[in-house]
Design an enzyme around this catalytic site. Structure first.
Site, PDB file in Angstrom:
ATOM      1  N   PRO A   1       0.866  -1.190   0.000  1.00 48.46           N
ATOM      2  CA  PRO A   1       0.000   0.000   0.000  1.00 48.46           C
ATOM      3  C   PRO A   1       0.896   1.232   0.000  1.00 48.46           C
ATOM      4  O   PRO A   1       1.845   1.311   0.787  1.00 48.46           O
ATOM      5  CB  PRO A   1      -0.747  -0.120   1.335  1.00 48.46           C
ATOM      6  CG  PRO A   1       0.144  -0.936   2.220  1.00 48.46           C
ATOM      7  CD  PRO A   1       0.913  -1.854   1.297  1.00 48.46           C
TER       8      PRO A   1
ATOM      9  N   CYS B   1       1.861   3.422   9.962  1.00 42.49           N
ATOM     10  CA  CYS B   1       2.097   4.718   9.301  1.00 42.49           C
ATOM     11  C   CYS B   1       2.810   5.688  10.258  1.00 42.49           C
ATOM     12  O   CYS B   1       2.352   5.916  11.372  1.00 42.49           O
ATOM     13  CB  CYS B   1       0.781   5.319   8.813  1.00 42.49           C
ATOM     14  SG  CYS B   1       1.037   6.909   7.999  1.00 42.49           S
TER      15      CYS B   1
ATOM     16  N   LYS C   1      -0.672  -4.535   9.438  1.00 43.79           N
ATOM     17  CA  LYS C   1       0.657  -4.170   8.931  1.00 43.79           C
ATOM     18  C   LYS C   1       1.292  -3.224   9.935  1.00 43.79           C
ATOM     19  O   LYS C   1       0.693  -2.213  10.306  1.00 43.79           O
ATOM     20  CB  LYS C   1       0.531  -3.521   7.550  1.00 43.79           C
ATOM     21  CG  LYS C   1       1.870  -3.113   6.935  1.00 43.79           C
ATOM     22  CD  LYS C   1       1.694  -2.740   5.466  1.00 43.79           C
ATOM     23  CE  LYS C   1       2.985  -2.290   4.816  1.00 43.79           C
ATOM     24  NZ  LYS C   1       3.340  -0.902   5.149  1.00 43.79           N
TER      25      LYS C   1
ATOM     26  N   ASN D   1       8.532  -7.170   4.644  1.00 41.00           N
ATOM     27  CA  ASN D   1       8.557  -5.934   3.854  1.00 41.00           C
ATOM     28  C   ASN D   1       9.718  -5.024   4.261  1.00 41.00           C
ATOM     29  O   ASN D   1      10.041  -4.910   5.432  1.00 41.00           O
ATOM     30  CB  ASN D   1       7.212  -5.203   4.037  1.00 41.00           C
ATOM     31  CG  ASN D   1       7.173  -3.799   3.449  1.00 41.00           C
ATOM     32  OD1 ASN D   1       6.853  -2.848   4.140  1.00 41.00           O
ATOM     33  ND2 ASN D   1       7.492  -3.663   2.175  1.00 41.00           N
TER      34      ASN D   1
ATOM     35  N   ARG E   1       8.624   0.706  -2.684  1.00 38.71           N
ATOM     36  CA  ARG E   1       9.400   1.650  -3.497  1.00 38.71           C
ATOM     37  C   ARG E   1      10.120   0.978  -4.657  1.00 38.71           C
ATOM     38  O   ARG E   1      10.348   1.602  -5.686  1.00 38.71           O
ATOM     39  CB  ARG E   1      10.379   2.406  -2.590  1.00 38.71           C
ATOM     40  CG  ARG E   1       9.642   3.371  -1.642  1.00 38.71           C
ATOM     41  CD  ARG E   1      10.530   3.818  -0.520  1.00 38.71           C
ATOM     42  NE  ARG E   1      10.976   2.680   0.278  1.00 38.71           N
ATOM     43  CZ  ARG E   1      11.981   2.719   1.140  1.00 38.71           C
ATOM     44  NH1 ARG E   1      12.643   3.827   1.308  1.00 38.71           N
ATOM     45  NH2 ARG E   1      12.312   1.639   1.825  1.00 38.71           N
TER      46      ARG E   1
END
Ligand SMILES: Cc1cc2nc3c(=O)[nH]c(=O)nc-3n(C[C@H](O)[C@H](O)[C@H](O)COP(=O)(O)O)c2cc1C
Length: 306
Positions: A16, A100, A139, A198, A222
């Protein structure tokens, strides 16, 4: 999809990325090896109060295989309720963002702020897991300022998560330093639910290093920017010969969904990524970065990519 039907073994996943993983980008990635794709993070409060405003972020493409809708918030009742919205009904699985680092998200006690509040994080996961029959993931990062990823992952599992994704950096690190693959291996060894690894997978070497942690799936963010065919590359498949054609397809899909004026600004970053490292690109970067016309940018990109 029911919780027990989820199989993440050996899946290559598009991460995401708010403001990046649009429907065009997800389509190209899915047609070039991505086995699953996450939506940009979706605010539960915003969806409940004004679903129309978030709708554009939830449109999916028939090319996407396993579609995961990622939500964020800090109120367990609001978050659980959002999972019954029509807006999210087409997703195969859901994911809660607890990683985040953006200050405006953290300030509200959302995203990675939940890594400092395990009781609330647990309540949110339990409420959301009860609210849906679909697989529910979480996540997260290593921790806010220190590594608590194994403890946090176990809490997710005990609270009802069906899978977890670890971006192996702390919030304090932002995107600096290196993702800690040893922490991913420790987490994998300590939980029974599937783990997606990740952080910093950009080529065959980093991919092999990530796989060596024992993770079920590997998520790439990325590394797919400007290169949404990286998934095929890592699977050893042949690379697209005509990259410009893919850029045109990306634009075409977005034009079907969005207004041209907004797109002109939005697409600049994707265009810059598409030409990154290509011969003759550096002199053209300014023209692309300040372009007022998508067609003009496409002309420049055609010269660089052909
Ligand atoms: C521009 C940008 C936007 C992101 N948006 C989100 C998001 O909406 N939800 C999320 O969980 N992670 C988000 N991330 C984090 C990525 O999903 C991923 O965890 C991170 O980039 C590390 O993986 P990578 O090294 O493969 O990029 C974002 C990252 C970037 C660079």
């Amino acid at each position: 999809m029911k919780k027990e039907e989820l199989n993440l073994k050996d899946l290559l996943v598009l991460a995401p990325m708010a403001g990046v993983s649009d429907i065009g980008f997800r389509t190209i990635a899915s047609q070039h090896g991505a086995d699953a794709s996450w939506s940009e993070m979706l605010s539960c409060r915003a969806m409940l109060h004004n679903p129309k405003k978030t709708e554009y972020m939830t449109v999916c493409s028939p090319s996407e295989k396993l579609k995961v809708g990622q939500i964020f918030g800090h109120e367990e009742d609001v978050m659980a309720k959002s999972l019954s919205l029509d807006l999210l009904s087409h997703y195969d699985a859901y994911d809660i963002n607890m990683g985040c680092p953006a200050p405006k998200i953290v300030k509200n006690g959302e995203g990675s702020a939940l890594m400092k509040n395990l009781p609330l994080a647990s309540k949110i996961i339990s409420a959301c897991a009860k609210a849906t029959d679909k697989p529910l993931g979480v996540k997260f990062r290593l921790g806010f300022d220190k590594d608590i990823s194994t403890e946090f992952g176990k809490m997710c599992e005990e609270s009802g998560a069906s899978f977890i994704t670890l971006h192996a950096r702390t919030t304090a690190m932002g995107y600096s330093g290196q993702a800690d693959y040893d922490a991913i291996a420790r987490l994998k060894a300590n939980v029974k639910i599937p783990v997606i690894g990740n952080g910093d997978v950009v080529d065959k070497t980093s991919f092999e290093n990530m796989k060596a942690t024992g993770v079920d799936g590997v998520m790439i963010g990325r590394g797919a920017c400007g290169k949404p065919w990286i998934f095929d590359e890592l699977k050893g498949k042949s690379l697209p010969k005509d990259r410009f054609k893919l850029v045109e397809r990306h634009v075409e899909i977005l034009r079907e969904n969005y207004d041209e004026k907004w797109l002109t600004m939005y697409l600049r970053k994707h265009f810059l990524w598409y030409c990154f490292g290509m011969e003759g690109a550096s002199e053209k970067r300014l023209a692309i970065a300040t372009s007022q016309s998508i067609n003009e940018s496409l002309k420049i990109l055609k010269e660089i990519l052909k």
